[in-house]
Design a protein around this motif. Structure first.
Motif, PDB file in Angstrom:
ATOM      1  N   ASP A   2      -8.221   0.110  46.911  1.00 24.68           N
ATOM      2  CA  ASP A   2      -8.606   1.208  47.348  1.00 24.68           C
ATOM      3  C   ASP A   2      -7.785   1.683  48.882  1.00 24.68           C
ATOM      4  O   ASP A   2      -8.378   1.740  49.732  1.00 24.68           O
ATOM      5  N   PRO A   3      -7.365   2.654  48.784  1.00 18.56           N
ATOM      6  CA  PRO A   3      -6.474   3.126  49.966  1.00 18.56           C
ATOM      7  C   PRO A   3      -7.055   4.341  50.653  1.00 18.56           C
ATOM      8  O   PRO A   3      -6.762   4.314  52.045  1.00 18.56           O
ATOM      9  N   SER A   4      -8.425   4.666  50.551  1.00 19.44           N
ATOM     10  CA  SER A   4      -9.345   5.328  50.995  1.00 19.44           C
ATOM     11  C   SER A   4      -9.530   4.932  52.160  1.00 19.44           C
ATOM     12  O   SER A   4     -10.197   5.345  53.155  1.00 19.44           O
ATOM     13  N   ALA A   5      -9.608   3.128  51.576  1.00 22.82           N
ATOM     14  CA  ALA A   5     -10.504   3.231  53.201  1.00 22.82           C
ATOM     15  C   ALA A   5      -9.521   2.233  54.551  1.00 22.82           C
ATOM     16  O   ALA A   5      -9.899   1.834  55.492  1.00 22.82           O
ATOM     17  N   ILE A   6      -8.710   2.606  54.391  1.00 24.29           N
ATOM     18  CA  ILE A   6      -7.394   2.083  55.208  1.00 24.29           C
ATOM     19  C   ILE A   6      -7.516   2.508  56.410  1.00 24.29           C
ATOM     20  O   ILE A   6      -8.199   4.185  56.405  1.00 24.29           O
ATOM     21  N   GLY A   7      -6.699   2.106  57.692  1.00 25.61           N
ATOM     22  CA  GLY A   7      -7.455   2.399  59.199  1.00 25.61           C
ATOM     23  C   GLY A   7      -7.377   1.683  60.260  1.00 25.61           C
ATOM     24  O   GLY A   7      -7.326   0.554  59.422  1.00 25.61           O
TER      25      GLY A   7
END
Length: 400
Positions: free
Chosen positions: A160-165
């Motif tokens: 899930d790329p929306s979770a990166i950070g």
């Protein structure tokens, strides 16, 4: 473990490895890591940035001791850079359990994603994201040579790329990170030692040089009428070597892209990437400024436009002195020769994490000094010595 990894992502023609982030070879390496964790009864998890963790003890505990490295590679890279650290970490855990050591602090093995930056052009993406040195927005803007974005690649691989950070909560639970790595040089070979301790990582960065000229026919265009960007690019490559030699640094143009890339066509664009490193910031600044000045002068002579973009940069990293000194004590066998301490021009996840947690590194002897090449090598006896040294360190830090 080494035999299980040997064939993953290996090119039959070059004999080197092509384990690029979020590809099939990367997925196979990740599966291998998970299987190693589960075979030992370690608690397995993947964090928000795709980094893999295997825990002995409470994954949510504090003051954890973490070891590991990465499994991805540069194009046609060697077998040891990265994987040696991960394999040795699992082997060191095995050694601790064989000794009957009982960790009093949580202990983890980690595989950081996309350390080499071979696909998206930025090194240490997984650890940079975790440490907050790469924003979600900047990560989402990364693209490979085919135009695929990092989020698209992650999603295609099932993440899930929306979770990166940034992941400050996770880093707050880490009390120390120790990374074992094959030496990328011959200092240990020259000193006769199988294992060494890192002192610092040289400041280093990557710069993209775009030379824009005019495409034309190679057979009909007079030399005097050409705006050929290949000429100033070639002169810049030579200038980089010259300036590095004068300063005692290193500078390399190792990647180039040409448009339209035809044998009988004068290029319209030559894009080259400069990698430069030096023992201190002032020297690095001197080298890169001189290279850019030479490039602009050469471009002006040919009527070519030049754009220079700094794509990444890592300042000098002095590893935590207290942790480094503790490693030296733990590895002191009471002999006449202390474990050597040496610097390195290569970047590592440990360098990225050093701004957030105490970090240290162990190096295993490389008799040829060759790295980022299929010829990269470390003898089995030295690898075993590295495992025992890492086990001693982990026992001293996590079992006190």
């Amino acid at each position: 473990m080494w035999a299980d990894l040997r064939g993953i992502g290996r090119d039959a023609g070059s004999g080197g490895y092509r384990r690029y982030a979020w590809t099939g070879a990367d997925a196979d390496c990740r599966t291998w890591f998970q299987e190693q964790a589960e075979a030992r009864g370690l608690a397995y998890e993947t964090d928000r940035n795709g980094n893999q963790w295997a825990w002995l003890g409470d994954p949510h505990g504090t003051d954890a001791v973490v070891t590991g490295s990465h499994l991805d590679s540069v194009p046609d890279g060697g077998a040891f850079d990265g994987p040696l650290g991960v394999v040795s970490s699992f082997a060191a855990v095995d050694e601790l359990l064989r000794r009957g050591a009982a960790p009093t602090r949580p202990l983890a093995v980690v595989n950081f994603g996309d350390e080499e930056g071979a696909r998206f052009g930025l090194a240490c993406v997984g650890s940079r994201l975790t440490a907050g040195q790469l924003t979600r927005e900047a990560a989402h803007a990364l693209r490979d040579g085919d135009g695929t974005s990092l989020p698209e690649a992650m999603e295609a691989a099932g993440y899930d790329p929306s979770a990166i950070g940034p992941d400050p909560e996770r880093l707050a639970r880490v009390g120390a990170f120790v990374e074992l790595h094959v030496e990328q040089g011959r200092a240990l070979d020259l000193s006769g030692d199988p294992v060494g301790i890192a002192s610092a990582i040289w400041p280093h960065g990557r710069w993209r040089y775009d030379f824009r000229g005019e495409a034309n026919h190679a057979g009909t265009t007079r030399l005097a009428d050409r705006r050929d960007p290949m000429l100033p690019y070639a002169q810049t490559v030579l200038a980089a070597r010259r300036e590095a030699e004068l300063a005692g640094a290193v500078a390399t143009f190792g990647k180039v892209a040409v448009e339209p890339n035809g044998v009988n066509a004068i290029p319209s664009l030559v894009r080259g990437w400069l990698d430069s490193r030096a023992a201190d910031q002032a020297t690095l600044d001197t080298v890169t400024a001189a290279v850019e000045a030479a490039a602009r002068e050469a471009a002006d002579r040919q009527g070519v436009d030049l754009t220079v973009v700094r794509e990444s940069f890592t300042p000098v990293v002095e590893f935590a002195h207290a942790l480094r000194d503790e490693l030296a004590k733990l590895l002191d066998r009471g002999g006449d020769r202390p474990v050597p301490v040496l610097g390195t021009g290569a970047g590592h996840d440990a360098g990225i994490l050093s701004a957030s947690v105490p970090t240290a590194m162990l190096f295993v002897r490389n008799p040829t000094g060759v790295s980022h090449s299929p010829a990269e090598f470390a003898a089995e006896d030295d690898c075993v010595a590295g495992v025992h040294a890492l086990a001693d360190v982990l026992e001293g830090l996590a079992c006190r």
